[in-house]
Design a protein around this motif. Structure first.
Motif, PDB file in Angstrom:
ATOM      1  N   GLY A   1       0.880  -1.068  -0.087  1.00 63.21           N
ATOM      2  CA  GLY A   1       0.141  -0.058   0.008  1.00 63.21           C
ATOM      3  C   GLY A   1       0.987   1.401  -0.060  1.00 63.21           C
ATOM      4  N   GLY A   2       0.373   2.375  -0.565  1.00 65.83           N
ATOM      5  CA  GLY A   2       1.091   3.711  -0.363  1.00 65.83           C
ATOM      6  C   GLY A   2       1.524   3.634  -1.878  1.00 65.83           C
ATOM      7  N   GLY A   3       1.597   4.724  -2.304  1.00 68.17           N
ATOM      8  CA  GLY A   3       2.165   5.128  -3.724  1.00 68.17           C
ATOM      9  C   GLY A   3       1.251   4.433  -4.677  1.00 68.17           C
ATOM     10  N   PRO A   4       1.685   4.421  -6.044  1.00 66.22           N
ATOM     11  CA  PRO A   4       1.086   3.799  -7.099  1.00 66.22           C
ATOM     12  C   PRO A   4       0.958   2.160  -6.925  1.00 66.22           C
ATOM     13  N   LYS A   5      -0.136   1.620  -6.793  1.00 64.20           N
ATOM     14  CA  LYS A   5      -0.161   0.039  -6.335  1.00 64.20           C
ATOM     15  C   LYS A   5      -1.400  -0.563  -7.136  1.00 64.20           C
ATOM     16  N   VAL A   6      -1.007  -1.783  -7.516  1.00 69.61           N
ATOM     17  CA  VAL A   6      -2.225  -2.448  -8.283  1.00 69.61           C
ATOM     18  C   VAL A   6      -3.170  -2.795  -7.271  1.00 69.61           C
ATOM     19  N   PHE A   7      -3.120  -2.790  -5.850  1.00 67.91           N
ATOM     20  CA  PHE A   7      -3.732  -3.202  -4.790  1.00 67.91           C
ATOM     21  C   PHE A   7      -4.736  -2.205  -4.552  1.00 67.91           C
TER      22      PHE A   7
END
Ligand SMILES: *Cc1c(COP(=O)(O)O)cnc(C)c1O
Length: 412
Positions: free
Chosen positions: A174-180
């Motif tokens: 989590g945090g920043g650009p994530k696929v989740f």
């Protein structure tokens, strides 16, 4: 000099050693190996699973629900055992959903997270009445179509990609650009759409990372997760029934790592629960854990096939390796290869010791179980044991690589 098992690794404290033979589930390893009938095998100890859950319940404040994340170990018998211990389960695929349902977990206690959920999985999830942790706007549309076709309301939560991360984690999710998940800033719009579609909204899922041994980092991420949930709850179509704040509790694998201290986490959670009661009312707070619940309860056992000396270096060649236990080989996300705790299971502490490298039978130099460790001098037929193998073992390994037979898994 007297060696104690815990000197070799703290993980050995969970296991008894009788006449220098490791005991698993109250049985000598050699007897267990005879019962299993062939090597290699994984063995999971029910007593250790029970003890870990009891310790965790005793440490955490009342009112925290504990979910098991099946991804760590989906063996059906183990999942069925865990079903009697935990308050719910988190699944990450249609296959895991089936295992959880087969184990008798009530659908309302199952949540389903993961990017790219496919139509058959979503169908099964909506029909079963489990909670779907939505990870995108398109996923909401798909769930809406399926719910309409089935003529039932879907249970949905939003998995939020937070605007902070879990520091010092083995894996950041989590945090920043994530696929989740859905970015925190886009979540109000997703919540608005959920409200228009007649779904049963259950709450939020905030998962920041995994394999963390630093209590302060976990406390900080939990504090931020509660703050984020309060902020976004204002946009929710209905009050939050559930707030899943993730987990990330790690276990010590490598030399020098220490077990996670639960005390500050428990104190922080008690305080958060008090505030939550004022701000949100009767929301259930969930933590979801995989490896912390099952990792230390499992061992991987391989048999010594050959012993070779190459230019003064001892190689103990076993019939187990990276095809069964990718993580112990160091190829499952480790940047620098480090040894899992490994012993000779039938001569844990005594016997002439030597420095050796324990390998598997695969034709690749990556096939290591332990590199240059101190271990009793191993002969063919003896049993090498890899500890901390209850999570991300068999199911996280490339079993088909080199077409060797599948290992057995037993729960004792
Ligand atoms: C992988 C995962 C877990 C389990 O992680 P552990 O490190 O085994 O505790 C829990 N929740 C989610 C969403 C995950 O992806």
């Amino acid at each position: 000099m007297m060696n104690t098992p815990t000197k070799i690794h703290p993980a050995l404290a969970h296991f008894a050693v009788v006449d220098d033979c490791l005991q698993i589930g109250g049985m000598a390893l050699t007897e267990l190996a005879a019962r299993v009938g062939r090597t290699p095998f994984y063995a999971y100890d029910r007593g250790i699973l029970d003890a870990r859950m009891a310790e965790l319940r005793a440490a955490l404040p009342n009112g925290i629900a504990i979910h098991y994340a099946l991804k760590a170990n989906p063996m059906p018998a183990l999942v069925a055992h865990m079903a009697g211990l935990v308050d719910g389960m988190d699944v990450a695929s249609g296959g895991e959903l089936k295992i959880a349902l087969d184990a008798g977990v009530p659908p309302a206690a199952i949540s389903f997270a993961g990017p790219g959920k496919q139509a058959p999985e979503l169908h099964a999830a909506v029909a079963a009445g489990i909670t779907i942790n939505l990870e995108s706007f398109l996923e909401l549309d798909r769930v809406t179509d399926i719910a309409q076709r089935l003529g039932i309301a879907a249970r949905v939560a939003v998995r939020i990609n937070p605007d902070f991360e879990l520091k010092a984690s083995g894996m950041k999710m989590g945090g920043g650009p994530k696929v989740f998940g859905v970015d925190a800033e886009a979540t109000p719009e997703l919540l608005r759409r959920i409200g228009q579609r007649g779904h049963q909204f259950t709450g939020f899922h905030i998962y920041t990372g995994s394999q963390n041994l630093r209590a302060e980092a976990i406390c900080e991420a939990q504090a931020k997760s509660f703050q984020l949930a309060y902020r976004l709850a204002e946009h929710a179509p209905t009050p939050l029934r559930e707030l899943n704040i993730g987990g990330g509790f790690g276990i010590p694998y490598f030399p020098g790592e220490k077990a996670l201290d639960l005390t500050p986490i428990a104190e922080g959670l008690a305080e958060h629960l008090r505030i939550l009661r004022d701000r949100l009312g009767e929301t259930t707070v969930i933590i979801e854990l995989g490896r912390y619940l099952v990792g230390e309860a499992g061992v991987y056992v391989a048999e010594v096939i050959d012993r070779k000396i190459s230019r003064d270096h001892v190689f103990v060649v076993t019939n187990g390796g990276l095809h069964h236990h990718l993580a112990a080989s160091g190829n499952f996300g480790q940047v620098l290869r480090k040894n899992y705790p490994v012993v000779l299971g039938n001569r844990v502490m005594t016997g002439k010791r030597e420095q050796a490298t324990i390998t598997g039978p695969l034709c690749t130099p990556l096939d290591l179980l332990a590199e240059k460790i101190e271990i009793a001098r191993a002969e063919p037929g003896e049993l090498v044991v890899v500890f901390q193998s209850g999570a991300y073992g068999l199911s996280a390994s490339p079993r088909a690589f080199l077409s060797h037979p599948e290992p057995v898994e037993v729960l004792i």
